[in-house]
Design a protein around this motif. Structure first.
Motif: not given
Length: 243
Positions: A25-26, A214, A236-243
């Motif tokens: 996701p993301g 991005d 994935r981890r970076e995307t999760a932190e941004r959310r």
């Protein structure tokens, strides 16, 4: 210019099995195999979230261009995107800004994603002229792209020439932050802006934290499927932190 057909197939199968059909996701993964493996890699990834790109394509739809591949041909082989204007092609194959513009137009005309590469040489960086140099490259390639839908199919890959390749020096985030901020400000309608040039699992997290970045455009660190998957996990981890 890496990987035989068998090696490319094995790479794609490893990644496909690890990601499954759902993907991350993301995170939007993509690979750009050599032309000899394009159709086979596209076949392996069919139905998966992984996009497949051609490393190059000609601006003409057909004709007497021996040795070249057209955008319709790479699309027919399964390509979702076309890499355009890489610094190695600019340097070794004399691709000018005008050639790059024509190739971008061809990719967009046929509904593919244009992966537009840009970047400044070491002398320009040392002179403090990185921002105007890169903006001029992108303006030349995209100045005539006015349609919002077309622009949304452009991915800009900023790769400082001094950071690319075996002898490149990985860029510190502070050295490229101004260029990324300028690209994001000037071209807010593009699909994404990526950072490339000696990206690896150590510096990728810091680069992904930069405003206007991005994603990353990776070469040697993703030549092995395991390395590519490690970088996807970092994303994935970076995307999760941004959310």
């Amino acid at each position: 210019m890496t990987k035989t057909l068998a090696e490319a197939r094995s790479y794609a199968q490893t990644v496909r099995q690890a990601l499954g059909d759902g993907g991350i996701p993301g995170v939007q993964p993509f690979v750009c195999p050599p032309a000899t493996a394009l159709a086979e890699v596209a076949r392996v990834f069919r139905g998966s979230p992984v996009l497949v790109g051609a490393q190059n394509a000609h601006w003409a739809d057909g004709g007497a261009w021996t040795g070249e591949l057209s955008v319709p041909q790479v699309a027919d082989a399964g390509a979702d995107l076309v890499e355009i204007g890489h610094s190695e092609r600019r340097e070794h194959f004399a691709e000018t800004d005008e050639v790059v513009r024509r190739k971008v137009d061809a990719a967009l005309r046929h509904g593919l994603i244009a992966l537009l590469c840009c970047g400044e040489p070491a002398s320009t960086f040392a002179a403090g002229r990185s921002v105007p140099h890169v903006l001029a490259q992108v303006e030349s390639a995209l100045g005539g792209v006015n349609d919002v839908e077309d622009l949304s199919r452009v991915v800009i890959a900023y790769e400082p020439v001094w950071a690319i390749g075996e002898h490149g020096r990985p860029a510190e985030p502070a050295e490229v932050a101004e260029v990324h901020a300028a690209l994001a400000d000037r071209w807010p309608g593009v699909r994404a802006v990526l950072h490339g040039g000696s990206v690896n699992r150590v510096n990728a997290p810091r680069l992904l934290e930069l405003p206007g970045v991005d994603g990353v455009f990776v070469g040697r660190a993703a030549w092995r499927a395991e390395g590519f998957l490690e970088l996807l996990d970092l994303a994935r981890r970076e995307t999760a932190e941004r959310r």
